[in-house]
Design a protein around this motif. Structure first.
Motif, mmCIF file in Angstrom:
data_model
loop_
_atom_site.group_PDB
_atom_site.id
_atom_site.type_symbol
_atom_site.label_atom_id
_atom_site.label_comp_id
_atom_site.label_asym_id
_atom_site.label_seq_id
_atom_site.Cartn_x
_atom_site.Cartn_y
_atom_site.Cartn_z
ATOM 1 N N ARG A 121 -18.458 -22.868 -45.288
ATOM 2 C CA ARG A 121 -19.192 -21.611 -45.094
ATOM 3 C C ARG A 121 -18.284 -20.526 -44.525
ATOM 4 O O ARG A 121 -18.400 -19.358 -44.878
ATOM 5 C CB ARG A 121 -20.382 -21.846 -44.154
ATOM 6 C CG ARG A 121 -21.438 -22.784 -44.704
ATOM 7 C CD ARG A 121 -22.682 -22.783 -43.818
ATOM 8 N NE ARG A 121 -22.394 -23.263 -42.469
ATOM 9 C CZ ARG A 121 -22.470 -24.541 -42.096
ATOM 10 N NH1 ARG A 121 -22.825 -25.468 -42.977
ATOM 11 N NH2 ARG A 121 -22.205 -24.899 -40.858
ATOM 12 N N LEU A 122 -17.394 -20.912 -43.611
ATOM 13 C CA LEU A 122 -16.554 -19.938 -42.915
ATOM 14 C C LEU A 122 -15.427 -19.379 -43.771
ATOM 15 O O LEU A 122 -15.234 -18.154 -43.842
ATOM 16 C CB LEU A 122 -15.967 -20.582 -41.651
ATOM 17 C CG LEU A 122 -14.935 -19.761 -40.882
ATOM 18 C CD1 LEU A 122 -15.581 -18.490 -40.311
ATOM 19 C CD2 LEU A 122 -14.295 -20.591 -39.771
ATOM 20 N N ALA A 165 -9.198 -11.683 -40.343
ATOM 21 C CA ALA A 165 -10.599 -11.757 -40.785
ATOM 22 C C ALA A 165 -11.473 -12.461 -39.757
ATOM 23 O O ALA A 165 -12.610 -12.047 -39.506
ATOM 24 C CB ALA A 165 -10.675 -12.469 -42.134
ATOM 25 N N ILE A 166 -10.962 -13.529 -39.163
ATOM 26 C CA ILE A 166 -11.752 -14.229 -38.144
ATOM 27 C C ILE A 166 -11.861 -13.380 -36.891
ATOM 28 O O ILE A 166 -12.920 -13.320 -36.253
ATOM 29 C CB ILE A 166 -11.147 -15.616 -37.855
ATOM 30 C CG1 ILE A 166 -11.440 -16.553 -39.031
ATOM 31 C CG2 ILE A 166 -11.702 -16.189 -36.545
ATOM 32 C CD1 ILE A 166 -10.997 -17.989 -38.835
ATOM 33 N N LEU A 167 -10.787 -12.686 -36.523
ATOM 34 C CA LEU A 167 -10.841 -11.808 -35.360
ATOM 35 C C LEU A 167 -11.877 -10.708 -35.571
ATOM 36 O O LEU A 167 -12.583 -10.310 -34.643
ATOM 37 C CB LEU A 167 -9.462 -11.209 -35.102
ATOM 38 C CG LEU A 167 -9.168 -10.685 -33.701
ATOM 39 C CD1 LEU A 167 -9.354 -11.776 -32.653
ATOM 40 C CD2 LEU A 167 -7.753 -10.136 -33.634
ATOM 41 N N ALA A 168 -12.006 -10.253 -36.808
ATOM 42 C CA ALA A 168 -12.979 -9.207 -37.123
ATOM 43 C C ALA A 168 -14.417 -9.700 -36.955
ATOM 44 O O ALA A 168 -15.322 -8.905 -36.672
ATOM 45 C CB ALA A 168 -12.767 -8.697 -38.546
ATOM 46 N N GLU A 174 -21.680 -18.203 -34.562
ATOM 47 C CA GLU A 174 -22.808 -18.351 -35.476
ATOM 48 C C GLU A 174 -22.432 -19.148 -36.721
ATOM 49 O O GLU A 174 -23.267 -19.851 -37.295
ATOM 50 C CB GLU A 174 -23.335 -16.974 -35.884
ATOM 51 C CG GLU A 174 -24.076 -16.255 -34.786
ATOM 52 C CD GLU A 174 -25.245 -17.075 -34.254
ATOM 53 O OE1 GLU A 174 -26.047 -17.576 -35.083
ATOM 54 O OE2 GLU A 174 -25.346 -17.235 -33.020
ATOM 55 N N ARG A 175 -21.166 -19.065 -37.134
ATOM 56 C CA ARG A 175 -20.734 -19.729 -38.362
ATOM 57 C C ARG A 175 -20.250 -21.157 -38.139
ATOM 58 O O ARG A 175 -20.091 -21.903 -39.113
ATOM 59 C CB ARG A 175 -19.638 -18.878 -39.023
ATOM 60 C CG ARG A 175 -20.190 -17.585 -39.616
ATOM 61 C CD ARG A 175 -19.114 -16.542 -39.826
ATOM 62 N NE ARG A 175 -19.641 -15.342 -40.486
ATOM 63 C CZ ARG A 175 -20.288 -14.374 -39.845
ATOM 64 N NH1 ARG A 175 -20.489 -14.452 -38.535
ATOM 65 N NH2 ARG A 175 -20.731 -13.318 -40.509
ATOM 66 N N ASN A 201 -19.006 -23.389 -28.744
ATOM 67 C CA ASN A 201 -18.757 -22.230 -27.882
ATOM 68 C C ASN A 201 -17.295 -22.151 -27.457
ATOM 69 O O ASN A 201 -16.634 -21.117 -27.607
ATOM 70 C CB ASN A 201 -19.656 -22.271 -26.648
ATOM 71 C CG ASN A 201 -21.082 -21.862 -26.945
ATOM 72 O OD1 ASN A 201 -21.322 -20.836 -27.582
ATOM 73 N ND2 ASN A 201 -22.042 -22.651 -26.497
ATOM 74 N N SER A 202 -16.782 -23.264 -26.914
ATOM 75 C CA SER A 202 -15.391 -23.261 -26.457
ATOM 76 C C SER A 202 -14.425 -23.189 -27.628
ATOM 77 O O SER A 202 -13.365 -22.544 -27.547
ATOM 78 C CB SER A 202 -15.105 -24.499 -25.605
ATOM 79 O OG SER A 202 -15.295 -25.684 -26.354
#
Length: 219
Positions: free
Chosen positions: A53-54, A63-66, A74-75, A83-84
């Motif tokens: 999905r990611l 892109a991930i930083l964005a 969420e993804r 979370n961590s």
């Protein structure tokens, strides 16, 4: 265990699986890095479901930083400790962009400065993404190395160093994956599947389960 036994063990694994690799799905060193960070205390299958999905949406540090930490959470929320892990991945992406031009470094020291990356993760990246003959000693490799007698050691670092010394050089590149796969599917923790084991006649484990095949059948 002597050198002749070790050589035959790895020869059999090579014959059965000439090009072993990780079961994590990835297409770039960065995707592998993210997948390995996510894999801590999670199954490869679960990680692959999350990255499926990611990665189509975000597969580079920029892109991930964005996405931001909340968007990444969420993804990957189906993964344990998401979370961590999201916090570590966001921080890692920032470092990769600021210090490495957005590329994953092929250097152990540089890798170990990344949040969420320890020695084992660094070894996975160096071996799988960059073809370096390293040993990422997880619970499977630690168990197999000790149980079979290939490379006994009291802790993962001792096992890693011993494996690098005793595994015959022609097999070093893929030894990491053969050991993991053997531990995951054959030499399992609670009840090893000795009857299905390619190396049962060479293994020095004294408590083999019933029905181990004879040497001729194992070859």
């Amino acid at each position: 265990m002597n050198r002749a036994k070790r050589t035959e063990i790895f020869r059999r694994w090579q014959a059965a699986n000439p090009e072993p690799t990780t079961e994590l799905a990835y297409s770039t060193p960065f995707e592998l890095l993210v997948a390995v960070i996510l894999s801590a205390q999670a199954t490869d299958k679960g990680v692959n479901l999350a990255t499926a999905r990611l990665f189509p949406e975000a597969s580079t540090p920029a892109a991930i930083l964005a996405l931001g930490e909340e968007g990444l959470r969420e993804r990957i929320r189906t993964i344990g400790l998401f979370n961590s892990k999201a916090k570590h991945i966001i921080a890692t992406c920032r470092i990769l962009l600021e210090e490495h031009g957005g590329e994953v470094p092929a250097d152990r020291r540089a890798l170990e400065t990344l949040p969420g990356v320890g020695r084992k993760t660094a070894n996975v990246i160096l071996n799988t993404a960059f073809g370096q003959p390293t040993m990422a000693v997880d619970t499977h490799i630690f168990r197999v190395a000790n149980r079979t007698g290939i490379a006994p050691g009291r802790n993962p670092l001792m096992v890693e160093r011993r494996l690098l010394r005793v595994v015959p050089r022609p097999f070093l590149q893929h030894a990491h994956h053969w050991l993991i796969l053997h531990g995951r599917y054959v030499c399992t923790a609670r009840r090893p599947r000795c009857a299905a084991c390619l190396i049962a006649d060479l293994c020095e484990y004294p408590d083999k389960t019933a029905g181990a095949p004879p040497a001729a059948a194992a070859g």
